[in-house]
Motif scaffolding. Sequence first.
Motif, PDB file in Angstrom:
ATOM      1  N   VAL A 179       0.959  -1.172  -0.039  1.00  0.00           N
ATOM      2  CA  VAL A 179       0.077   0.038   0.031  1.00  0.00           C
ATOM      3  C   VAL A 179       0.801   1.203   0.046  1.00  0.00           C
ATOM      4  N   VAL A 180       1.892   1.307   1.027  1.00  0.00           N
ATOM      5  CA  VAL A 180       2.465   2.717   1.175  1.00  0.00           C
ATOM      6  C   VAL A 180       3.564   2.751  -0.156  1.00  0.00           C
ATOM      7  N   ALA A 181       4.113   1.503  -0.576  1.00  0.00           N
ATOM      8  CA  ALA A 181       5.021   1.635  -1.959  1.00  0.00           C
ATOM      9  C   ALA A 181       4.221   1.938  -3.125  1.00  0.00           C
ATOM     10  N   ALA A 182       2.932   1.291  -3.173  1.00  0.00           N
ATOM     11  CA  ALA A 182       2.258   1.846  -4.281  1.00  0.00           C
ATOM     12  C   ALA A 182       1.953   3.433  -4.516  1.00  0.00           C
ATOM     13  N   ALA A 183       1.533   3.734  -3.551  1.00  0.00           N
ATOM     14  CA  ALA A 183       1.089   5.294  -3.281  1.00  0.00           C
ATOM     15  C   ALA A 183       2.185   5.957  -3.601  1.00  0.00           C
ATOM     16  N   SER A 184       3.399   5.640  -2.897  1.00  0.00           N
ATOM     17  CA  SER A 184       4.683   6.502  -3.215  1.00  0.00           C
ATOM     18  C   SER A 184       5.168   6.354  -4.415  1.00  0.00           C
TER      19      SER A 184
ATOM     20  N   ALA B  41      -5.752  12.673  -2.261  1.00  0.00           N
ATOM     21  CA  ALA B  41      -4.541  12.589  -3.053  1.00  0.00           C
ATOM     22  C   ALA B  41      -3.920  11.083  -2.655  1.00  0.00           C
ATOM     23  N   VAL B  42      -3.798  10.768  -1.652  1.00  0.00           N
ATOM     24  CA  VAL B  42      -3.380   9.479  -1.150  1.00  0.00           C
ATOM     25  C   VAL B  42      -4.140   8.264  -1.809  1.00  0.00           C
ATOM     26  N   GLY B  43      -5.488   8.468  -1.453  1.00  0.00           N
ATOM     27  CA  GLY B  43      -6.434   7.563  -2.033  1.00  0.00           C
ATOM     28  C   GLY B  43      -6.286   7.167  -3.747  1.00  0.00           C
ATOM     29  N   LEU B  44      -6.198   8.491  -4.459  1.00  0.00           N
ATOM     30  CA  LEU B  44      -6.217   8.265  -5.734  1.00  0.00           C
ATOM     31  C   LEU B  44      -4.990   7.632  -6.220  1.00  0.00           C
ATOM     32  N   ALA B  45      -3.698   8.082  -5.576  1.00  0.00           N
ATOM     33  CA  ALA B  45      -2.388   7.552  -5.864  1.00  0.00           C
ATOM     34  C   ALA B  45      -2.338   5.989  -5.720  1.00  0.00           C
ATOM     35  N   GLN B  46      -2.938   5.549  -4.573  1.00  0.00           N
ATOM     36  CA  GLN B  46      -3.095   4.194  -4.135  1.00  0.00           C
ATOM     37  C   GLN B  46      -3.814   3.318  -5.178  1.00  0.00           C
ATOM     38  N   ASN B  47      -5.078   3.943  -5.755  1.00  0.00           N
ATOM     39  CA  ASN B  47      -5.791   3.416  -6.555  1.00  0.00           C
ATOM     40  C   ASN B  47      -5.078   3.315  -7.958  1.00  0.00           C
ATOM     41  N   THR B  48      -4.442   4.378  -8.520  1.00  0.00           N
ATOM     42  CA  THR B  48      -3.520   4.294  -9.668  1.00  0.00           C
ATOM     43  C   THR B  48      -2.555   3.198  -9.615  1.00  0.00           C
TER      44      THR B  48
ATOM     45  N   HIS C 194      -2.423  14.504 -24.780  1.00  0.00           N
ATOM     46  CA  HIS C 194      -1.185  13.951 -25.122  1.00  0.00           C
ATOM     47  C   HIS C 194      -0.973  12.511 -24.877  1.00  0.00           C
ATOM     48  N   GLY C 195      -2.137  11.925 -24.459  1.00  0.00           N
ATOM     49  CA  GLY C 195      -1.931  10.603 -24.285  1.00  0.00           C
ATOM     50  C   GLY C 195      -1.724  10.138 -22.820  1.00  0.00           C
ATOM     51  N   ASN C 196      -1.528  11.185 -21.918  1.00  0.00           N
ATOM     52  CA  ASN C 196      -1.043  10.737 -20.461  1.00  0.00           C
ATOM     53  C   ASN C 196      -2.483  10.419 -19.898  1.00  0.00           C
ATOM     54  N   LEU C 197      -2.384   9.703 -18.661  1.00  0.00           N
ATOM     55  CA  LEU C 197      -3.295   9.207 -17.984  1.00  0.00           C
ATOM     56  C   LEU C 197      -3.842  10.450 -16.938  1.00  0.00           C
ATOM     57  N   VAL C 198      -5.135  10.725 -16.958  1.00  0.00           N
ATOM     58  CA  VAL C 198      -5.833  11.961 -15.901  1.00  0.00           C
ATOM     59  C   VAL C 198      -6.657  10.941 -15.106  1.00  0.00           C
ATOM     60  N   GLY C 199      -6.077  11.056 -13.748  1.00  0.00           N
ATOM     61  CA  GLY C 199      -7.287  10.554 -12.950  1.00  0.00           C
ATOM     62  C   GLY C 199      -7.970  11.497 -11.924  1.00  0.00           C
ATOM     63  N   THR C 200      -9.021  11.417 -11.628  1.00  0.00           N
ATOM     64  CA  THR C 200      -9.866  12.548 -10.867  1.00  0.00           C
ATOM     65  C   THR C 200     -10.645  11.573  -9.786  1.00  0.00           C
ATOM     66  N   MET C 201     -11.080  12.404  -8.745  1.00  0.00           N
ATOM     67  CA  MET C 201     -11.884  11.844  -7.836  1.00  0.00           C
ATOM     68  C   MET C 201     -12.329  12.588  -6.826  1.00  0.00           C
ATOM     69  N   GLU C 202     -13.665  12.584  -6.614  1.00  0.00           N
ATOM     70  CA  GLU C 202     -14.296  13.324  -5.265  1.00  0.00           C
ATOM     71  C   GLU C 202     -14.787  12.518  -4.277  1.00  0.00           C
ATOM     72  N   VAL C 203     -14.543  12.932  -2.883  1.00  0.00           N
ATOM     73  CA  VAL C 203     -15.066  11.876  -1.710  1.00  0.00           C
ATOM     74  C   VAL C 203     -15.639  12.638  -0.548  1.00  0.00           C
ATOM     75  N   PRO C 204     -16.672  12.341   0.073  1.00  0.00           N
ATOM     76  CA  PRO C 204     -16.869  12.730   1.383  1.00  0.00           C
ATOM     77  C   PRO C 204     -15.443  12.573   2.025  1.00  0.00           C
ATOM     78  N   MET C 205     -15.267  13.722   2.856  1.00  0.00           N
ATOM     79  CA  MET C 205     -14.120  13.653   3.795  1.00  0.00           C
ATOM     80  C   MET C 205     -14.391  14.295   5.164  1.00  0.00           C
ATOM     81  N   ALA C 206     -14.879  13.472   6.235  1.00  0.00           N
ATOM     82  CA  ALA C 206     -15.119  14.243   7.254  1.00  0.00           C
ATOM     83  C   ALA C 206     -14.217  14.073   8.262  1.00  0.00           C
TER      84      ALA C 206
END
Length: 422
Positions: free
Chosen positions: A86-91, A353-360, A306-318
């Motif tokens: 998990v930590v490695a993938a996000a980093s 941001a960490v959630g999106l990085a981990q997902n990617t 340019h063919g790059n990957l664009v990741g987006t996300m919106e999540v409730p964050m309390a």
Amino acid sequence: MSVNSRIPGFYKLSPSERFKTVVKLSGLPESDISKLASTDTDMLAIADRMVENVVGTLSIPLGVAANFTINGRDYLIPMATEEPSVVAAASNMASVARIHGGFNTSSDQPIMISQIQLVGVKDPHGARLRLFERRQELLDLANQQDPMLVKLGGGARDIDVRIIDAAEKTYVVLHLIVDVRDAMGANAVNTMAEALAPLVAEIGGGRVRLRILSNKADRRLARVRATYDAEALGGQDVVDGIIDAYAFAAADPYRAATHNKGIMNGITAVVLATGNDTRAVEAGAHCHAAATGRYTSLSHYEKDAHGNLVGTMEVPMAVGLVGGATKTHPVAQAAVKLLGVKSAQELAEIIVAVGLAQNTGALRALAAEGIQKGHMSLHARNIAVAAGARAEEIDEVVARLRKEGHVRIDKAEAVLAQIRQS
């Protein structure tokens, strides 16, 4: 031996006395459950003030994710998780995102909702409008409950009133909409709801049942966007594979459940490390994933010009920086200091941001070599330790398990025996 779980006055005992009682009543040798008890007396005292019937503490690995640039600022991000990779993938994905500026985020004001449920109302539609007519009176009463919150710029902002038909009954439900500033907000909105309940009952002409916050924090969204360089990801085929994996999750709830679990691997790790409420955040996220009436992906992926990957996300964050474990747990306090965040909104934006990085990272593994290769490589260390490998033996056990391609406890035990015989 059967266990008698009836222990009068258990909560009055000290943690060590509770542990001795548990040992006695369990019928187990103390050596079998000795690890439940904590030898860290300072942490044990803190834990005893946090929850009930404490006998010990549970330590979870805490890693630090690197390479993150968020809104032009670099962060070292603490992540508490027991899961390898998990930590490695996000980093790793944060390093790829850095090529095109890192993560860009935004967030709503820290708005939470408390619900006051009225039952037995004879004229629900009339009651709804009567409550709106007394809006300012209700808001003033709510704000009297927390003058400090109002002084800090927060407080009750508005009301909404909904008519809910359920189980052959009709409920009138008032939503109190509150800006909770740098708190998660549960205590603040619940206190306000309790204070408003008698007046709401009087105006609505019914009886109040529930008065409690909602973890559907859809007025408190955090958003993140990142561009991942196609070549750094492994080429156009990998980009296409990630988009196919996302599209699969968007269309199929069976895939979406695991897809979103990957997102929560990142999110929950930071929420836990900072002493925030993991269950509240997870409930809000999964509810948001089903907001359209069908459970789907929380994230979205597409290609740019340019063919790059664009990741987006919106999540409730309390999440908050004041109250709860964030202020009582020393590790959580240190984690917040490491992040250097100044507001709950900034923390929320880091978390997504960490959630999106981990997902990617998870999708890249699926699209390229498959999830098991990297995950099981890291998992092999856990298996080696579980098999009894000493520190100087772990690397060799892991190397042999990876070479054979079978990361199992029985294989690790056999490999360890071979090493020791030779």
